[in-house]
Design a protein around this motif. Structure first.
Motif, PDB file in Angstrom:
ATOM      1  N   MET A 222       0.816  -1.206   0.000  1.00 25.80           N
ATOM      2  CA  MET A 222       0.000   0.000   0.000  1.00 25.80           C
ATOM      3  C   MET A 222       0.852   1.259   0.000  1.00 25.80           C
TER       4      MET A 222
ATOM      5  N   ASP B 172      -7.985   4.169  -3.676  1.00 18.24           N
ATOM      6  CA  ASP B 172      -8.572   5.061  -4.670  1.00 18.24           C
ATOM      7  C   ASP B 172      -7.703   5.083  -5.936  1.00 18.24           C
TER       8      ASP B 172
ATOM      9  N   ALA C 247      -2.747   9.729 -10.271  1.00 18.48           N
ATOM     10  CA  ALA C 247      -2.201  11.084 -10.127  1.00 18.48           C
ATOM     11  C   ALA C 247      -0.775  11.016  -9.586  1.00 18.48           C
TER      12      ALA C 247
ATOM     13  N   THR D  11      -7.712  17.166 -14.582  1.00 19.13           N
ATOM     14  CA  THR D  11      -6.520  17.567 -13.836  1.00 19.13           C
ATOM     15  C   THR D  11      -5.376  16.580 -14.063  1.00 19.13           C
TER      16      THR D  11
ATOM     17  N   LEU E 167      -1.929  23.837 -10.874  1.00 18.17           N
ATOM     18  CA  LEU E 167      -1.341  22.503 -10.876  1.00 18.17           C
ATOM     19  C   LEU E 167      -0.206  22.359  -9.864  1.00 18.17           C
TER      20      LEU E 167
ATOM     21  N   ALA F 159      -8.389  21.618 -12.155  1.00 19.36           N
ATOM     22  CA  ALA F 159      -7.450  21.907 -11.076  1.00 19.36           C
ATOM     23  C   ALA F 159      -7.983  21.298  -9.784  1.00 19.36           C
ATOM     24  N   ASP F 160      -8.218  19.993  -9.800  1.00 23.72           N
ATOM     25  CA  ASP F 160      -8.722  19.309  -8.610  1.00 23.72           C
ATOM     26  C   ASP F 160      -7.617  19.239  -7.556  1.00 23.72           C
TER      27      ASP F 160
ATOM     28  N   LEU G 209      -7.087  17.622  -4.756  1.00 26.02           N
ATOM     29  CA  LEU G 209      -6.622  16.326  -4.264  1.00 26.02           C
ATOM     30  C   LEU G 209      -5.750  15.620  -5.308  1.00 26.02           C
ATOM     31  N   SER G 210      -6.128  15.727  -6.576  1.00 23.80           N
ATOM     32  CA  SER G 210      -5.321  15.105  -7.626  1.00 23.80           C
ATOM     33  C   SER G 210      -3.958  15.794  -7.737  1.00 23.80           C
ATOM     34  N   VAL G 211      -3.960  17.115  -7.597  1.00 32.91           N
ATOM     35  CA  VAL G 211      -2.684  17.831  -7.641  1.00 32.91           C
ATOM     36  C   VAL G 211      -1.817  17.415  -6.457  1.00 32.91           C
TER      37      VAL G 211
ATOM     38  N   ALA H 141      -1.902  14.619  -4.882  1.00 36.96           N
ATOM     39  CA  ALA H 141      -1.436  13.246  -5.098  1.00 36.96           C
ATOM     40  C   ALA H 141      -0.250  13.228  -6.063  1.00 36.96           C
ATOM     41  N   PHE H 142      -0.320  14.071  -7.070  1.00 29.80           N
ATOM     42  CA  PHE H 142       0.803  14.199  -8.014  1.00 29.80           C
ATOM     43  C   PHE H 142       2.070  14.651  -7.273  1.00 29.80           C
TER      44      PHE H 142
ATOM     45  N   MET I 188       2.887  14.035  -4.352  1.00 28.43           N
ATOM     46  CA  MET I 188       3.401  12.932  -3.523  1.00 28.43           C
ATOM     47  C   MET I 188       4.683  12.344  -4.113  1.00 28.43           C
ATOM     48  N   THR I 189       4.755  12.303  -5.452  1.00 25.82           N
ATOM     49  CA  THR I 189       5.934  11.685  -6.070  1.00 25.82           C
ATOM     50  C   THR I 189       6.932  12.700  -6.616  1.00 25.82           C
ATOM     51  N   THR I 190       6.564  13.971  -6.660  1.00 26.36           N
ATOM     52  CA  THR I 190       7.524  14.968  -7.147  1.00 26.36           C
ATOM     53  C   THR I 190       8.200  15.698  -5.984  1.00 26.36           C
TER      54      THR I 190
ATOM     55  N   ALA J 142     -10.492   8.311  -0.576  1.00 29.56           N
ATOM     56  CA  ALA J 142      -9.456   9.064  -1.283  1.00 29.56           C
ATOM     57  C   ALA J 142      -8.399   9.584  -0.310  1.00 29.56           C
TER      58      ALA J 142
ATOM     59  N   SER K 269      -6.505   6.616   1.241  1.00 31.35           N
ATOM     60  CA  SER K 269      -5.573   6.038   0.268  1.00 31.35           C
ATOM     61  C   SER K 269      -4.345   6.918   0.109  1.00 31.35           C
ATOM     62  N   PHE K 270      -4.575   8.201   0.055  1.00 30.14           N
ATOM     63  CA  PHE K 270      -3.484   9.165  -0.088  1.00 30.14           C
ATOM     64  C   PHE K 270      -2.510   9.038   1.093  1.00 30.14           C
TER      65      PHE K 270
ATOM     66  N   LEU L 161      -0.598   5.626   0.770  1.00 29.49           N
ATOM     67  CA  LEU L 161       0.376   5.587  -0.323  1.00 29.49           C
ATOM     68  C   LEU L 161       1.565   6.499  -0.042  1.00 29.49           C
TER      69      LEU L 161
END
Lengths: 408, 286
Positions: free
Chosen positions: A39, A84, A90, A121, B10, B40-41, B43-45, B47-48, B50-52, B74, B77-78, B81
């Motif tokens: 996870m 999710d 993302a 997005t 973003l 420009a959501d 939560l998605s930004v 999450a992105f 998270m890896t940058t 969501a 999970s965030f 992860l």
């Protein structure tokens, strides 16, 4: 109408189905599975990069909105595959560069606004690499959304049509990504599903029994798309597929035995309990299949009443619990499977592609990463040598990988 | 002091914020998810990012017209992860009672798996201990949710919860107010939560002068105990974020008020917050 076989030079389109530990139900018990990493995003980054090394078109995430259950509690004998999927793609957008990122997300339990916003997005963040698998969600989801009555099939599909239209309109009003809009993916082979797929679907996730069934479905769907004013090539058919890779028949047999051993009796009991909404936990697997016990009081277990006929049909005279379970497990949830060395696996894939039965596959690996690595290192080079699979990405959008044009 | 940086669009600027050891970035604004253009959501930004990025806390505004089950999954999970880097700020889209119940359901869903529910016992073939996974059986005026969540408990227990002062309840980890509302955020009025003041700043002209004034204003409010830190909102992200980092952060560090690097631990731990107990601890069976 004749089948429409792939022209020589057509490439396979490959999606990799991202499950936590793999496609085999016992994969979480595999010695190579590191459970404490399942996870973490690092696990998915490594898997996506491995798929990108194999030049897959995309990774693909499923979506569920309820736990798997048995006997009024969680089905604790199997791994979770339910984080999710949009949070995952993302995050992967920031850690990968070419591979497509597709995720299932429900048209029943998210508004068009939410769906459009999130995918638009991530499509921008990834430089045009996303795909949306439009799913209507299973009945178990209802109780987590204040809906004791999960909408019935026809209603869910009519909602799905409205949602897809609304999402596309919102996308058209927003910023354009390099692929203009996310690729629309669809699964579901009912009449409603076919109508939806031929209207909106650009990649269709399907399940076929044999090559003839695949060819008939593909021909039909391409015709339906044409009737709706679309190009037949605007719809790619991708059946589910899981290979058993082994260089000799002895190796394959060993692998089958090894994976069979990963499924312990309590897992069989648990999964059957889930399937029949019946408590199998105290049954001996070698006793005759307790069909009468299951049918007794079935009306008190409304979840499965409608499946009664199907269940009864599946059980054969003389079945023990174990023989029934084995036969069910070998069906690999309706998806294609084949076994053999790299050349034989490639033969199988080639026959389906050039037989006009598909445009590629959504592949599961028995275990992640071991079996994916085997496919990438051994089967992919054979496919490349035969000219069936790209040696490198020609572009960096999912639409480009799949050979799809931008929507008008 | 605790420092957050508000990012829009973003999420450009997150890498710079991490280099400057900001505690967190805050994605989204009160219009997120409700109106405004798609694409420009927050939560998605987040999450992105998270890896940058590697360490910085990532906080996303989430409109509460999204069902509580979706929000819990969501955000949970965030947090899983990312290994505990997640925070969230619910934005009310209805009346206050509905928003309160929405939050209650989300917190119950976070707790529907006990901390030790995942047993990972390969030998016994038990992935999860089903006696430690609970239905929440929530039935209220606005929501009916059975549960459990289909994800285990987030590593922080509850990802860090930020609420605006006007809507802050007993579960807020951080309360955020405008810098002009400091008088309404005394320790008497906000007894336990971290109190942050939001300042919109513009360093585009008279940069050195304005930067010094900003640092002075922040340190004064902080040293007087009127707040525990700030969320800085650049008037113009492209120019004002680098200027903030070049002109203001050294000043705050020289005063000993801003950190140079990240301490160990997850986002919650670094903020000095306790991990919430699980409301279902001790409940036996589903």
């Amino acid at each position: 109408m004749t089948a429409d076989p792939a022209q020589p030079g057509d490439l396979l389109h490959l999606g990799f189905w991202m499950l936590t530990s793999g496609g085999h139900v016992g994969s979480w018990r595999h010695p190579a599975t590191q459970l404490d990493r399942l996870m973490t995003i690092d696990h998915y980054i490594e898997t996506a990069r491995l798929a990108a090394r194999g030049k897959f078109d995309m990774v693909f995430f499923e979506d569920t909105l309820a736990v798997r259950e048995r006997n009024g509690g969680v089905l604790g004998e199997v791994a979770i595959n339910s984080l999710d999927p949009l949070v995952q793609i993302a995050a992967l957008a920031g850690a990968t560069s070419d591979i497509g990122l597709a995720a299932s997300f429900s048209t029943t339990y998210h508004s068009p606004r939410v769906l459009a916003d999130k995918f638009a997005t991530i499509d921008q963040l990834s430089g045009g690499r996303t795909g949306w698998n439009m799913v209507t969600s299973g009945a178990a989801s209802g109780r987590n959304f204040g809906n004791g009555d999960h909408p019935e099939h026809a209603v869910r599909y009519s909602m799905a049509h409205e949602t897809a239209d609304a999402v596309r309109a919102l996308w058209a009003s927003g910023p354009r990504s390099p692929q203009v809009q996310p690729v629309l993916i669809q699964a579901g082979m009912s009449q409603w599903g076919l109508d939806f797929a031929s209207t909106y679907g650009e990649a269709i996730f399907a399940a076929f029994r044999d090559i003839e069934g695949g060819r008939a479905f593909r021909t039909n769907l391409r015709t339906m798309a044409t009737e709706k004013g679309r190009s037949p090539d605007a719809v790619k058919i991708l059946p589910g597929f899981m290979p058993f890779i082994g260089s000799t028949s002895a190796e394959v047999a060993d692998k089958r035995a090894f994976y069979r051993e990963l499924i312990r009796p309590n897992m069989v009991r648990g999964i059957l309990s889930e399937r029949f909404n019946f408590d199998f936990m105290d049954y001996d697997l070698d006793q005759p299949f307790p069909l009468d016990d299951i049918l007794d009081g079935l009306e008190d277990r409304p979840m499965i009443t409608s499946d009664r006929g199907r269940f009864v049909k599946e059980i054969q005279p003389g079945d023990t619990i174990a023989t029934y379970a084995e036969r069910m497990a070998s069906k690999v949830s309706g998806h294609l499977t084949c076994e053999g060395g790299p050349e034989e696996i490639a033969d199988f894939m080639q026959a389906w592609l050039q037989g006009g039965a598909c445009d590629g596959f959504i592949m599961q690996a028995l275990q992640i990463p071991v079996e994916l690595e085997l496919f990438v290192d051994q089967v992919v080079p054979v496919l490349q040598k035969r000219g069936l699979h790209r040696r490198d990405y020609a572009g960096s959008t999912l639409r480009g990988h799949l050979g799809l044009e931008a929507p008008r | 002091m605790i420092l957050g940086l508000r990012l829009d669009g973003l999420g450009d600027g997150a890498v710079l914020a991490e280099q400057a050891a900001f505690d967190f970035v805050l994605l989204g604004d009160p219009t997120s998810g409700v109106e405004g253009p798609v694409g420009a959501d927050p939560l998605s930004v987040a999450a992105f990012l998270m890896t940058t990025t590697n360490r910085i806390g990532l906080v996303a505004c989430i409109a509460d017209d999204w069902a509580p089950f979706n929000v819990a999954r969501a955000v949970g999970s965030f947090d899983l992860l990312s290994g505990g880097r997640c925070g969230w700020m619910p934005l009310s889209t209805g009346d206050a009672a509905r928003s309160e119940e929405h939050l209650d359901v989300v917190l119950k869903l976070f707790d529907s798996w006990e901390d030790d529910a995942l047993v990972f016992d390969k030998a016994a073939a038990v992935f999860a201990d089903r006696t430690k996974v609970h239905r929440i059986r929530h039935s209220g005026a606005f929501f009916t949710v059975d549960g459990p969540l289909n994800a285990p408990r987030p590593p922080q227990g509850w990802p860090v919860l930020i609420q605006p002062l006007a809507a802050a309840g007993e579960f807020a980890d951080i309360v955020l107010a405008g810098v002009d509302d400091l008088d309404r955020m005394s320790r008497e009025q906000v007894p336990t939560a971290i109190r942050l003041a939001e300042i919109t700043y513009d360093l585009g002209a008279d940069t050195a002068e304005r930067g010094a004034a900003l640092a002075e204003r922040m340190s004064l409010a902080y040293l007087e105990g009127r707040c525990d830190g700030f969320v800085l909102a650049p008037a113009n992200a492209g120019a004002d974020i680098p200027l903030l980092i070049d002109q203001v952060m050294p000043n705050l560090r020289a005063r000993g008020l801003a950190a140079l690097s990240y301490a160990e631990g997850d986002f919650r731990t670094r903020l000095g917050l306790a991990r919430p107990a699980n409301q279902f601890d001790g409940v036996v069976g589903p």
